[in-house]
Design a protein around this motif. Structure first.
Motif, PDB file in Angstrom:
ATOM      1  N   ARG A   7       0.812  -1.217   0.000  1.00  0.00           N
ATOM      2  CA  ARG A   7       0.000   0.000   0.000  1.00  0.00           C
ATOM      3  C   ARG A   7       0.841   1.261   0.000  1.00  0.00           C
ATOM      4  N   LYS A  42       2.597   1.673  -3.357  1.00  0.00           N
ATOM      5  CA  LYS A  42       1.715   2.041  -4.475  1.00  0.00           C
ATOM      6  C   LYS A  42       1.310   3.508  -4.422  1.00  0.00           C
ATOM      7  N   ARG A  43       1.259   4.063  -3.216  1.00  0.00           N
ATOM      8  CA  ARG A  43       0.903   5.470  -3.100  1.00  0.00           C
ATOM      9  C   ARG A  43       1.970   6.361  -3.735  1.00  0.00           C
ATOM     10  N   PHE A  61     -12.235   9.439  -9.684  1.00  0.00           N
ATOM     11  CA  PHE A  61     -12.252   8.076  -9.119  1.00  0.00           C
ATOM     12  C   PHE A  61     -10.822   7.586  -8.854  1.00  0.00           C
ATOM     13  N   SER A  62      -9.935   7.778  -9.836  1.00  0.00           N
ATOM     14  CA  SER A  62      -8.536   7.363  -9.661  1.00  0.00           C
ATOM     15  C   SER A  62      -7.902   8.093  -8.488  1.00  0.00           C
ATOM     16  N   ASN A 111      -9.316   9.255  -5.897  1.00  0.00           N
ATOM     17  CA  ASN A 111      -9.845   8.715  -4.648  1.00  0.00           C
ATOM     18  C   ASN A 111      -9.202   7.394  -4.262  1.00  0.00           C
ATOM     19  N   ILE A 112      -9.140   6.449  -5.205  1.00  0.00           N
ATOM     20  CA  ILE A 112      -8.612   5.138  -4.814  1.00  0.00           C
ATOM     21  C   ILE A 112      -7.093   5.174  -4.671  1.00  0.00           C
ATOM     22  N   LYS A 113      -6.449   6.188  -5.257  1.00  0.00           N
ATOM     23  CA  LYS A 113      -5.000   6.253  -5.102  1.00  0.00           C
ATOM     24  C   LYS A 113      -4.599   7.083  -3.887  1.00  0.00           C
ATOM     25  N   PRO A 158      -8.854  15.078  -3.620  1.00  0.00           N
ATOM     26  CA  PRO A 158      -9.181  14.501  -4.934  1.00  0.00           C
ATOM     27  C   PRO A 158      -9.683  15.513  -5.959  1.00  0.00           C
ATOM     28  N   GLN A 176      -4.253   9.561 -15.067  1.00  0.00           N
ATOM     29  CA  GLN A 176      -4.555   8.553 -14.045  1.00  0.00           C
ATOM     30  C   GLN A 176      -3.302   8.178 -13.264  1.00  0.00           C
TER      31      GLN A 176
END
Lengths: 255, 317
Positions: free
Chosen positions: B70, B73-74, B97-98, B100-102, B107, B143
């Motif tokens: 995690r 990936k951030r 959306f990207s 938010n999930i990243k 955002p 993205q």
């Protein structure tokens, strides 16, 4: 938790950004509406006929003779619609490559699976809520047993929950949506009718098959009898399917 | 910044990546080269966290990719060869959306900024499915960039684009590489690598061939082009007899191309002055280095290459 919400919101929106979601909603309401209308007509005819005889109104209960059969029909329609609603969940992401986005984002596999599951459940929940006007009409026409109405909705919720969980699992195994549809429908049909085999099976075998079947756990709920064992059955069914999905998605990283 | 140690990845019986090790410093722009199927995408996917390794370590910012997925990936923005897009979403909603999930901190602000950065403000309300390839590639870049990652991993970002789009995306990458951002870029267009990157990592059949700087690679010239005013018949033979010269070609336009064992441009120039030297160039570019390295790494590992020759039907009958 926030990630699950973000993912499920996207998943739910995906149903409405293409015509498919609207089409499914429409088809579902048209078919259930047709069943409801014809059943109410049949019920009215029978009560009039029987009312003239020695039967009293109480013996011909609305819950047992109208609400229960209506939801039994609805569950069969959902059995056919749910695989079509769940087939895209992972298959589409794999096909168009967007699964790579999910796998390389700082979110866990559990969050991906739950996000997709809850998002798709949101859509079937909307479908179920859209049928609320049928029981409301019954209250206007007569006095249906509220317990039966609520336990029927509970049964529907648990049932579509299981359908969508199986659909999610099969969708994670292929990038072809049609294959996902065929496999999940076959699996659901098997779990649906497996209790029929207990007629020929003797003793304990029959008991096991009937316990495994989704249909046999519907019976009591449909009558307004909420047993813990039925709820536990559906919840564990959903739990196992979601756990298997999570393992499957985890395996994408190790292929 | 990025350390890869003895990384291997096995798919069934094929070894896609074999004991690769390299390090990349913060702020470096590195070209990742190799023929198709060399293991570039596999290595990039392992770094980006969408694929596990069979053995070895990948460490980004002192964090092990496999132990702290995690947090790693951030810090990474990854653009796969096929941009991971949802065709049914609008550009803006997809990027939000990207974001938010990243885990972008804000955002909405991040979405606005990144759309401006990649030049997509005009397109923000268009459906991604309706965009051209060049714009889709921009959405893919957006993205990867939306959470302002320290490391950018781009897998063939300019493939399948027309020449104009290619230049646009290349310029965009060049902009993004400014500052402290580390960029790993795989491509088949070597001129792009020469323009953008400082260093190359060349792999072939899952093995590392070099991780040198481009100027260091090309400094050692082994191909020399030469033109003289007085062309005498024995010139080619005399050139060939010089020490260090392996081969001499006489080109139709009157030039000579010499292949040498090492860089002997000064010797050649001194010799060619007798014949009135007009022009002498070291022709080795990244392309030559690349081709030499790739052809040099012969099929030595039976495990990673194809099996034996198929038996033809004529021989059987």
């Amino acid at each position: 938790m926030r990630n699950i919400l973000v993912l499920s919101k996207r998943e739910l929106q995906a149903y409405f950004t293409s015509p498919t979601g609207w089409l499914f909603l429409c088809a579902f309401l048209v078919i259930t509406g047709f069943f409801f209308a014809s059943m109410v007509g049949y019920y009215a005819m029978q009560t009039t006929e029987l009312g003239m005889g020695s039967y009293s109104q109480d013996q011909f209960d609305m819950g047992e003779y109208l609400v229960a059969p209506f939801f039994a029909n609805t569950s069969v329609i959902l059995l056919m619609l749910c695989p079509a609603l769940s087939m895209r969940l992972f298959a589409e992401d794999r096909k168009q490559g967007s699964l790579e986005l999910l796998l390389t984002s700082p979110i866990s596999t559990f969050e991906i699976v739950m996000g997709k599951y809850l998002g798709s459940m949101g859509f079937v929940l909307i479908m179920l809520l859209a049928t609320a006007h049928y029981p409301i009409m019954l209250y206007w026409l007569g006095e249906p047993d509220t317990g039966v109405v609520f336990s029927s909705y509970l049964a529907m919720l648990l049932l579509v929950g299981s359908f969508m969980a199986v659909g999610l699992l099969t969708s994670a195994f292929t990038d072809n949506q049609v294959v996902a549809l065929a496999i999940s429908f076959s699996l659901l049909l098997l779990f649906w009718v497996i209790s029929w085999a207990d007629n020929s099976g003797s003793g304990s075998m029959g008991d096991v098959l009937s316990y495994v079947s989704m249909l046999s756990h519907m019976e009591q709920l449909g009558k307004g009898l909420v047993h813990l064992k039925d709820i536990v059955y559906y919840l564990s069914f959903i739990g196992v399917a979601l756990f298997a999905t999570q393992q499957r998605v985890e395996a994408f990283r190790w292929r | 910044m990025i350390t890869v140690e003895d990384l291997s990845k096995r798919f069934g019986t094929t070894l896609a990546v074999h004991d690769i090790s390299f390090t990349i410093q913060k702020g470096e722009v590195v070209g990742f080269l190799g023929p198709n199927g060399a293991g570039k995408t596999t290595t990039m996917r392992i770094l980006a966290g969408s694929l596990g390794a069979t053995s070895g370590h990948a460490i980004i910012d002192d964090l092990d990719v496999f132990k702290h997925p995690r947090r790693v990936k951030r810090r990474i923005g990854y653009l796969p060869e096929r941009p991971p897009l949802y065709g049914g979403m609008t550009v803006e909603s997809f990027i939000r959306f990207s974001a938010n999930i990243k885990g972008a901190s804000e955002p909405n602000a991040a979405t606005r900024q990144v759309l401006h950065r990649v030049g997509l403000q005009q397109m923000s309300h268009r459906l991604i499915g309706h965009l051209s390839k060049g714009y889709r590639q921009r959405v893919g870049l957006a993205q990867a960039l939306v959470h302002d990652p320290d490391v950018l991993i781009l897998d063939e970002p300019t493939s399948n684009l027309d020449p104009a789009q290619r230049v646009e995306i290349r310029d965009l990458i060049q902009e993004l590489a400014e500052g402290d951002r580390t960029v790993i870029l795989s491509t088949h267009v070597l001129s792009e690598v020469e323009d953008i990157c400082e260093r190359v990592i060349i792999i072939d059949r899952g093995r590392l061939l070099t991780t040198d700087r481009i100027d260091a690679l090309a400094r050692e010239t082994r191909r020399i082009k030469l033109r003289v005013a007085r062309r005498e018949p024995e010139l080619a033979d005399r050139l060939a007899s010089l020490s260090g010269v392996v081969e001499v070609h006489e080109e139709p336009d009157g030039r000579f191309t010499l292949l040498t064992e090492h860089d002997i441009r000064a010797d050649i120039a001194r010799f060619a002055c007798q014949y009135d030297l007009l022009e002498l160039t070291g022709q080795e570019r990244l392309e030559d280095v690349y081709l030499r390295l790739i052809s040099g790494s012969g099929p030595d590992d039976p495990e990673t290459t194809g099996t034996q020759e198929p038996v033809s039907s004529e021989q059987q009958t």
